[in-house]
Design an enzyme around this catalytic site. Sequence first.
Site, PDB file in Angstrom:
ATOM      1  N   HIS A  79     -30.930 -23.489   1.758  1.00  0.00           N
ATOM      2  CA  HIS A  79     -31.352 -24.736   2.386  1.00  0.00           C
ATOM      3  C   HIS A  79     -32.728 -25.083   1.882  1.00  0.00           C
ATOM      4  O   HIS A  79     -33.624 -24.244   1.875  1.00  0.00           O
ATOM      5  CB  HIS A  79     -31.397 -24.567   3.906  1.00  0.00           C
ATOM      6  CG  HIS A  79     -30.046 -24.467   4.518  1.00  0.00           C
ATOM      7  ND1 HIS A  79     -29.173 -25.537   4.580  1.00  0.00           N
ATOM      8  CD2 HIS A  79     -29.409 -23.425   5.089  1.00  0.00           C
ATOM      9  CE1 HIS A  79     -28.065 -25.154   5.170  1.00  0.00           C
ATOM     10  NE2 HIS A  79     -28.171 -23.873   5.483  1.00  0.00           N
ATOM     11  N   ASP A 106     -28.546  -6.129  -5.901  1.00  0.00           N
ATOM     12  CA  ASP A 106     -29.786  -5.391  -6.071  1.00  0.00           C
ATOM     13  C   ASP A 106     -30.715  -5.550  -4.885  1.00  0.00           C
ATOM     14  O   ASP A 106     -31.361  -4.613  -4.475  1.00  0.00           O
ATOM     15  CB  ASP A 106     -30.477  -5.857  -7.353  1.00  0.00           C
ATOM     16  CG  ASP A 106     -29.600  -5.618  -8.560  1.00  0.00           C
ATOM     17  OD1 ASP A 106     -29.291  -6.591  -9.263  1.00  0.00           O
ATOM     18  OD2 ASP A 106     -29.209  -4.472  -8.773  1.00  0.00           O
ATOM     19  N   SER A 152     -27.422 -32.159  -0.596  1.00  0.00           N
ATOM     20  CA  SER A 152     -26.282 -31.578  -1.301  1.00  0.00           C
ATOM     21  C   SER A 152     -25.216 -31.263  -0.280  1.00  0.00           C
ATOM     22  O   SER A 152     -25.507 -30.624   0.734  1.00  0.00           O
ATOM     23  CB  SER A 152     -26.683 -30.278  -1.990  1.00  0.00           C
ATOM     24  OG  SER A 152     -27.291 -30.522  -3.193  1.00  0.00           O
ATOM     25  N   CYS A 210     -30.407 -28.977  -0.837  1.00  0.00           N
ATOM     26  CA  CYS A 210     -30.743 -30.367  -0.563  1.00  0.00           C
ATOM     27  C   CYS A 210     -32.080 -30.683  -1.230  1.00  0.00           C
ATOM     28  O   CYS A 210     -32.976 -29.845  -1.235  1.00  0.00           O
ATOM     29  CB  CYS A 210     -30.917 -30.587   0.944  1.00  0.00           C
ATOM     30  SG  CYS A 210     -29.492 -30.073   1.873  1.00  0.00           S
ATOM     31  N   ASP A 213     -24.369  -5.616 -15.742  1.00  0.00           N
ATOM     32  CA  ASP A 213     -25.041  -5.499 -14.450  1.00  0.00           C
ATOM     33  C   ASP A 213     -26.492  -5.076 -14.581  1.00  0.00           C
ATOM     34  O   ASP A 213     -27.323  -5.417 -13.742  1.00  0.00           O
ATOM     35  CB  ASP A 213     -24.315  -4.470 -13.576  1.00  0.00           C
ATOM     36  CG  ASP A 213     -23.274  -5.132 -12.721  1.00  0.00           C
ATOM     37  OD1 ASP A 213     -22.165  -4.590 -12.623  1.00  0.00           O
ATOM     38  OD2 ASP A 213     -23.574  -6.199 -12.174  1.00  0.00           O
TER      39      ASP A 213
END
Lengths: 392, 535
Positions: A165, A121, A233, A207, A80
């Site tokens: 997006h 985070d 996509s 996309c 992590d």
Amino acid sequence: MTYVSLLSPVVCVCVSHFVLIGRTSAFLLLHQARAERFFRSDHTNNWAVLVCTSRFWFNYRHVANTLSVYRSVKRLGIPDSHIVLMLADDMACNHRNPKPATVFSHKNMELNVYGDDVEVDYRGYEVTVENFLRVLTGRLPPSTPRSKRLLSDDHSNILIYLTGHGGNGFLKFQDSEEISNVELADAFEQMWQKRRYNELLFIIDTCQGASMYERFYSPNLMALASSQVGEDSLSHQPDLAIGVHLMDRYTFYLLEFLEDIHPASQANMNDLFKVCPKSQCVSTPGHRTDLFQRDPGSVLITDFFGSVRKVEITMETINLTVPGIPLERFGGEPHTETALAYVDQLPVAQIIHQKPKQKDWHPPDGFILGLWTLILLVFFRTYGIKHLKHIF
Amino acid sequence: TTVTGTRGRSAAVAIAALVIAAGIPLWWKTTETYRAWLPAARISELEALQLELRVEVEVVFARGTLSPEQQKKVPASRITYESCCKSKSLCLVEADHALHTLTETSCGSVVIYIIPEASALLPQDMRVYVGRSRTALLRSQVASVVGAGLPEVLAALDPQMEQVLQTMSFNHQDVTAALTDRLRPGLSTRDSLADSMRAFKSSPGYEITFSLLNPDPKHHQLHWDVEAALDAYIYPLLHKMAPVANFSVDSQILYYAVLGVNPRYDASASAYTLSADSLAHVINPVEARLGSNAASSNPVLNFLLYVPDSLHSPLIIRNDQKQEVASNAFHSPRWGGIMVYNVDGAYGNDTQFPVDIAIDMSRVMGVFLSQLRLMLGFQQTGAPPGFVLEAAGREGVAEWELDRLLWSRSVENVATASASITSLAQLLDQIANIVINDNIAQQVASAVTALQAAVAELEAGNLALALEHSREAISASERAFFDPSLLHLLYFPDDQKFAIYIPLFLPMCVPILLSLLKIFREVQQHRAEKRAKRD
């Protein structure tokens, strides 16, 4: 003793001569074998920056995408402390989530990618273009904690995964701002100038994702995208109980591919390029390797997704055991142990026996002043202004 | 109408004049980004930086190495060397120590003592002995150079002295290794590349964490006196490295921490073994449990001491040739080291559990100290044939080894700082939208000054001052490069600027321009009429 000393130089020279040759050749061979394994790749540590850029409940699938990549990367060994996870919205504790504290990636709730052990985070409104660029270039304010920084060096391999997006040449953050491909390419160039990475793998699932890696110009970059310019996509499957689409197609098949990888696996990048062909993805995934120096066939998946450390056996040790010499303290006399106690956080004794404190006198507040002014004005209005001369 | 006409015309001209003379400069001034002045000329000088490294060497001739007439030609700064080294039975280390007390050596300098060929101080096959401080004993036959003055004597000694200096100060490979990122790949050898991959890059501070992993607290009650051990063994080394970086050391004990791999039982050795291939997967599961200081961004070195649980004791590490490793420890470049400490010999089968076990810290610290040396950049020096390098022993590092590190660190700092400054200047040139505050300009100026001072000191041979200046330079350049204010104005590409300004200025400019055109045409018409009237 003298005859020994006369003979021994002659003998010693020969013996040492041979031994020296033997030792050096063995040393060279061992060194070479070790060097070969050492140099298969140039990196000593791995980092991952995983970003989900969209908010709102119907973009559940982007958070699920990011969390499934996070899960694979953790499973393959990156700790992590070396992962910067940015999620723009909280789906697990969203009040529209019928199964709180879970984020599923497969319908019928087969795989919960949220799990018990997620360290986010940057969350919510902290996921902005500015913060993302600051993380990449390292220009964070000095008060930023270690977990929010990308502390990579010149031998780090970094995996960057973006989802959300996007359009032709940009990626939308938080429905209100965008990052352009030029800015991203410039950020990578600044990383290269400071040698903040050894090799970088850039994966984008949006996309028209291929437009985001068109402008890269720094060396040692490899990029994968889920769709070409002009294509969208598509998402994979909706879950009728949760009510949204759970994953995007490209990341779904990527997750399936990664579930077969274990830390010692030898699968290489050419297999990764074959993930999600057009028949499954409907869009055409693309990749870009011209800026990458090594041949993709020799690059292991675990070079980026896992964290396989280089290890050397410690051959030399320093002999510190000198009998009879006690350990001297370096700093001076040893400090005495004082019993430590916590400070009283709620000093009850003081509160109980408290006398009422003398309050300092303050001049009258604005309200009182205003009230008196009003009263005076009304008085002088009704009774005539000539009384005012008695005041002034 | 002419009055209103002239009034209108003068109004239009006045407004146009105001817009052009006052408006445009005002708009330009208020929308430009503040950029403080950077010393561009000095920065471009940095791009063609030439480094010259100078080592001060003092050559001392022992009695019997020079013939009497050569002795007369050598400048006489004689020291009472003979008095302390008369007895032949003096061992080498004592001789070295005695010589060290005679001369004061500054950081970066080397003293070479030339001793006669027939001297019994060095064994027969040894030509050079390098001691723990900055002295070397070189055996050579100088007196045989017939009828020569001082320059010829020194020229005869040159190849041997060069070899000594290459071992003690720096050689071509060290310097190229220090410059690896700024050079084309292929220039440095694979060995030096391995060394540069193993050691941490120059950083203003490091954090060192010592952890004791006890997976079996029910059986083993471990006691380790880590504070005393650190005081005795590690702090002297870190104190010596104080000019290079700041160190912060802490320690912790982790219970129920297991290794990520299952060791295999080997009946022939009656022990559990870890093969070299599985070692790479040991570190990752453990790393998640190790903490680190949240406040600093310094690189962390982890040293783990793993005591195997009673079911899997003893645990030994095997290398590639299936041989046992004497130290039972391994390290990972730029991360730290792990040592496996077996305690099964400390108790029998039917003791009362948990057993109190005190860990032998000197053995443990011996391994950790050697791993720490590797991580900090002290390479495993391969001595040339005929050389003997005295091991550092309890002090951790010999002074000439420290000097070697200081040379490569200074060069590395200078290279990194100059690269940062030049790339920052290039970046600020390219992107016109970045605001350059005064403090950044100040940092850049101080970095450039410190860099030039460091280069000057390196040329003069003052290693300590050069390192200090190079550290100043690198910290100032890093602060300038990574300043949070250097993020260019986002979403403001040039084509979008037009989209913002056109709706504001176009409606205002159109009437002005049209009226100016109209005035211009009227004036032309008027002039044409006048000419026609005259004619």
